[in-house]
Each structure stands twice: as C-alpha cells, then as structure tokens.
Design a protein around this motif. Structure first.
Motif, mmCIF file in Angstrom:
data_model
loop_
_atom_site.group_PDB
_atom_site.id
_atom_site.type_symbol
_atom_site.label_atom_id
_atom_site.label_comp_id
_atom_site.label_asym_id
_atom_site.label_seq_id
_atom_site.Cartn_x
_atom_site.Cartn_y
_atom_site.Cartn_z
ATOM 1 N N HIS A 57 19.217 12.728 47.635
ATOM 2 C CA HIS A 57 20.313 13.291 48.483
ATOM 3 C C HIS A 57 20.694 14.690 47.413
ATOM 4 O O HIS A 57 21.715 15.456 47.846
ATOM 5 N N ALA A 58 19.908 14.865 46.412
ATOM 6 C CA ALA A 58 20.337 15.894 45.349
ATOM 7 C C ALA A 58 20.321 17.159 45.996
ATOM 8 O O ALA A 58 19.434 17.368 46.905
ATOM 9 N N GLN A 59 21.161 18.370 45.786
ATOM 10 C CA GLN A 59 21.240 19.458 46.323
ATOM 11 C C GLN A 59 19.457 20.105 45.917
ATOM 12 O O GLN A 59 19.386 20.139 44.697
ATOM 13 N N HIS A 60 18.914 20.558 47.100
ATOM 14 C CA HIS A 60 17.628 21.035 46.816
ATOM 15 C C HIS A 60 17.695 22.709 46.319
ATOM 16 O O HIS A 60 17.178 23.547 47.123
ATOM 17 N N GLN A 61 18.059 22.691 45.122
ATOM 18 C CA GLN A 61 17.978 24.176 44.462
ATOM 19 C C GLN A 61 17.992 24.238 43.008
ATOM 20 O O GLN A 61 18.389 23.342 42.689
ATOM 21 N N GLY A 62 17.632 25.214 42.660
ATOM 22 C CA GLY A 62 17.536 25.443 41.118
ATOM 23 C C GLY A 62 18.636 26.385 40.763
ATOM 24 O O GLY A 62 19.832 26.304 41.330
ATOM 25 N N PRO A 63 18.414 26.757 39.592
ATOM 26 C CA PRO A 63 19.488 27.858 38.990
ATOM 27 C C PRO A 63 19.843 28.686 40.092
ATOM 28 O O PRO A 63 19.085 29.345 40.714
ATOM 29 N N ALA A 64 21.242 28.998 40.138
ATOM 30 C CA ALA A 64 21.796 30.167 41.082
ATOM 31 C C ALA A 64 20.745 31.359 40.780
ATOM 32 O O ALA A 64 20.927 31.845 39.856
ATOM 33 N N SER A 65 20.352 32.102 41.773
ATOM 34 C CA SER A 65 19.716 33.358 41.595
ATOM 35 C C SER A 65 20.713 34.453 41.434
ATOM 36 O O SER A 65 21.672 34.636 42.253
ATOM 37 N N THR A 66 20.412 35.322 40.429
ATOM 38 C CA THR A 66 21.364 36.349 40.500
ATOM 39 C C THR A 66 20.295 37.643 39.910
ATOM 40 O O THR A 66 19.119 37.504 39.587
ATOM 41 N N GLN A 67 20.737 38.811 40.077
ATOM 42 C CA GLN A 67 19.883 39.875 39.900
ATOM 43 C C GLN A 67 20.777 41.100 39.118
ATOM 44 O O GLN A 67 22.094 41.313 39.180
ATOM 45 N N SER A 68 19.770 41.926 38.444
ATOM 46 C CA SER A 68 20.624 43.057 37.575
ATOM 47 C C SER A 68 19.555 44.152 37.595
ATOM 48 O O SER A 68 18.430 43.708 37.411
ATOM 49 N N GLY A 69 20.059 45.186 37.289
ATOM 50 C CA GLY A 69 19.017 46.453 37.162
ATOM 51 C C GLY A 69 18.777 46.312 35.579
ATOM 52 O O GLY A 69 19.338 45.779 34.863
ATOM 53 N N ALA A 70 17.527 47.120 35.483
ATOM 54 C CA ALA A 70 16.893 46.798 34.198
ATOM 55 C C ALA A 70 16.348 48.124 33.539
ATOM 56 O O ALA A 70 15.600 49.050 34.416
ATOM 57 N N GLN A 71 16.470 48.490 32.431
ATOM 58 C CA GLN A 71 15.615 49.561 31.757
ATOM 59 C C GLN A 71 14.592 48.901 31.044
ATOM 60 O O GLN A 71 14.765 47.920 30.214
ATOM 61 N N VAL A 72 13.222 49.277 31.005
ATOM 62 C CA VAL A 72 12.326 48.814 30.403
ATOM 63 C C VAL A 72 11.544 49.986 29.570
ATOM 64 O O VAL A 72 11.480 51.011 29.840
ATOM 65 N N ALA A 73 10.598 49.301 28.656
ATOM 66 C CA ALA A 73 9.717 50.202 27.861
ATOM 67 C C ALA A 73 8.558 49.453 27.636
ATOM 68 O O ALA A 73 8.538 48.244 27.585
ATOM 69 N N PHE A 74 7.380 49.969 27.847
ATOM 70 C CA PHE A 74 6.183 49.292 27.844
ATOM 71 C C PHE A 74 5.655 49.476 26.291
ATOM 72 O O PHE A 74 5.040 50.646 26.001
ATOM 73 N N ALA A 75 5.372 48.218 25.478
ATOM 74 C CA ALA A 75 4.667 48.744 24.486
ATOM 75 C C ALA A 75 3.128 48.788 24.611
ATOM 76 O O ALA A 75 2.457 48.364 25.152
ATOM 77 N N ASP A 76 2.868 49.792 23.758
ATOM 78 C CA ASP A 76 1.262 50.178 23.807
ATOM 79 C C ASP A 76 0.713 49.357 22.951
ATOM 80 O O ASP A 76 0.222 49.703 21.798
ATOM 81 N N VAL A 77 0.336 48.107 23.192
ATOM 82 C CA VAL A 77 -0.510 47.234 22.719
ATOM 83 C C VAL A 77 -1.648 46.728 23.396
ATOM 84 O O VAL A 77 -1.409 46.413 24.544
ATOM 85 N N PRO A 78 -2.809 45.875 22.890
ATOM 86 C CA PRO A 78 -3.716 45.335 23.657
ATOM 87 C C PRO A 78 -3.184 43.923 23.982
ATOM 88 O O PRO A 78 -2.593 43.100 23.562
ATOM 89 N N ARG A 137 -4.009 47.330 28.803
ATOM 90 C CA ARG A 137 -2.888 48.042 28.681
ATOM 91 C C ARG A 137 -1.793 47.665 29.575
ATOM 92 O O ARG A 137 -2.305 48.052 30.398
ATOM 93 N N LEU A 138 -0.727 47.054 29.418
ATOM 94 C CA LEU A 138 0.027 46.808 30.605
ATOM 95 C C LEU A 138 0.411 47.979 31.605
ATOM 96 O O LEU A 138 0.455 47.896 32.730
ATOM 97 N N LYS A 139 0.784 48.931 30.675
ATOM 98 C CA LYS A 139 1.415 50.218 31.472
ATOM 99 C C LYS A 139 0.297 51.048 32.155
ATOM 100 O O LYS A 139 0.318 51.167 33.359
#
Length: 227
Positions: A42-63, A73-75
């Motif tokens: 009967h445990a609550q069927h949920q994981g960690p509470a979901s939250t969200q936030s804006g993000a600034q990202v930079a893509f490393a130029d690596v293989p 390359r990711l980007k």
C-alpha cells in the motif's frame, strides 16, 4: 521509501513497462524486488517529487560513441536544430535508471514518427568505463529503442566534459539524481526535470517548444509579407 522500492513503485504508477527493464536481473535480485513490493503493497506509488528549472547548457566539442559504435558529436550530429529529450543513466543501475529509461520508452511511443525526425531522444551513460557501445546496444534493446533514440558513451574525459557542459556532472555517478532534460537546439531553451517525471509532462514541454517554433515562423512570414 527506499530507492529500489521507490523506483519500482514509480514504474507501476506511471504505467511503464518495467518487465524489460528488470528481466535481466538474477533470481536473487528478482526476489528482492518482489519482496520489496510485498513488504509494503500500500506504499504510495510515486518516486521522487518531480520539479523543473530552466537551464543554460554548453556542448563540449568532444567525440562520443553511440550504441552502434559510431563516433559523433552531440551538438552537430544529434542536437542540431532539433527538439531534444535527454536522460542520464548507467546500465548496472537497478533503481533510478530503469525508471528514467522506461519514461523515455513511453515518450518514444507517444511521439511516433516524430521521434528521430523532429524530436531526438538521447540517453547518455554516466559510467563510460563500463558502458561500452555493445553494452548500451543490449540495454537499449530492452527498451525497444528505435532509430530516433541514441545511447551515448565515450572516454571518461569526453563524458565528463559533456556532463559538465550540460550542468549535470556529479563526483559519484552512483549518486546522480533522476534527471531528464528537454530543450530546443535551435533556440537554446532548455529545461531540467528532476524526479520521475510523467511522460505526459515531457510531451507537453515538447509540444510547447514545437508550438513556439510555429509561432516564430508565422511572425517571420508576417514581417516578410508586411515589411
């Protein structure tokens, strides 16, 4: 709630296909999963509470290497100007990672033909020492990963640089939080979703980014028509 029990409960709560994710466990591990569920049905069927936030990202130029051993390359090769949904996992994880992968599996089904065409799904291993392309290939098959869902690994240095650029690096990969990122490679708008996020929430964000593109395109056309 213990992490293992929380992860299984999250799979059940979100209606995700936990079977493929857990099928490769030993009998002892499977028994432990069943015991955890039986101990508290009967445990609550949920994981960690979901939250969200804006993000600034930079893509490393690596293989990096995908699950088929192709260097990319990711980007340039995956993000480009696509809308991207990216999860962070490692194949020996039995708690958070199967849930994250199952969430992306369900999102892939919801996207249909948009997956790989308009929207790129990415799972990046945070354990590159163990997660070879071959190992990722086998793991991806457990979640029915299609052409629009790439699984990435690489050298320890390349993966670390990539994670740092995305703002998701942790000193101990085993302590990483459940995290999925959704972003637009064209506009650079990114959002981090922490916790076991419902695939419908991720889909809504994808649709928001798609709608913003259409609106921007209409505005540009209007300006050209009426200078």
């Amino acid at each position: 709630m213990e992490p293992l029990k929380s992860g299984i409960a999250a799979l059940l709560a979100l209606g995700l296909m936990a079977g493929p994710a857990l099928a490769d466990h030993s009998p002892e591990e499977h028994a432990a999963h069943m015991a955890a569920l039986a101990a508290d049905p009967h445990a609550q069927h949920q994981g960690p509470a979901s939250t969200q936030s804006g993000a600034q990202v930079a893509f490393a130029d690596v293989p990096l290497l995908d699950q088929d051993g192709r260097e990319l390359r990711l980007k340039d090769d995956l993000v480009g100007d696509r809308i991207v949904v990216m999860g962070f996992v490692y194949t020996s994880c039995t708690t958070v990672c199967p849930v994250i992968s199952a969430i992306l599996q369900k999102l892939q089904k919801q996207l249909g033909e948009r997956a790989g065409r308009d929207v790129q799904l990415i799972s990046l291993s945070i354990d590159p020492l163990r997660d070879t392309p071959e190992r990722l290939h086998d793991y991806a098959g457990r979640f029915d990963a299609g052409l629009g869902w790439r699984w990435l690994t690489g050298s320890s240095e390349a993966v670390a640089d990539t994670l740092k650029g995305l703002g998701t690096w942790t000193a101990n990969y085993q302590d990483h939080p459940p995290l999925i990122m959704v972003g637009d490679g064209r506009t650079g708008q990114w959002t981090r979703f922490y916790g076991f996020t419902d695939p419908a929430v991720l889909m809504a964000r994808v649709d928001e980014l798609s709608a913003a593109r259409e609106h921007s395109g209409h505005d540009a056309l209007a300006q050209e028509t009426h200078p």
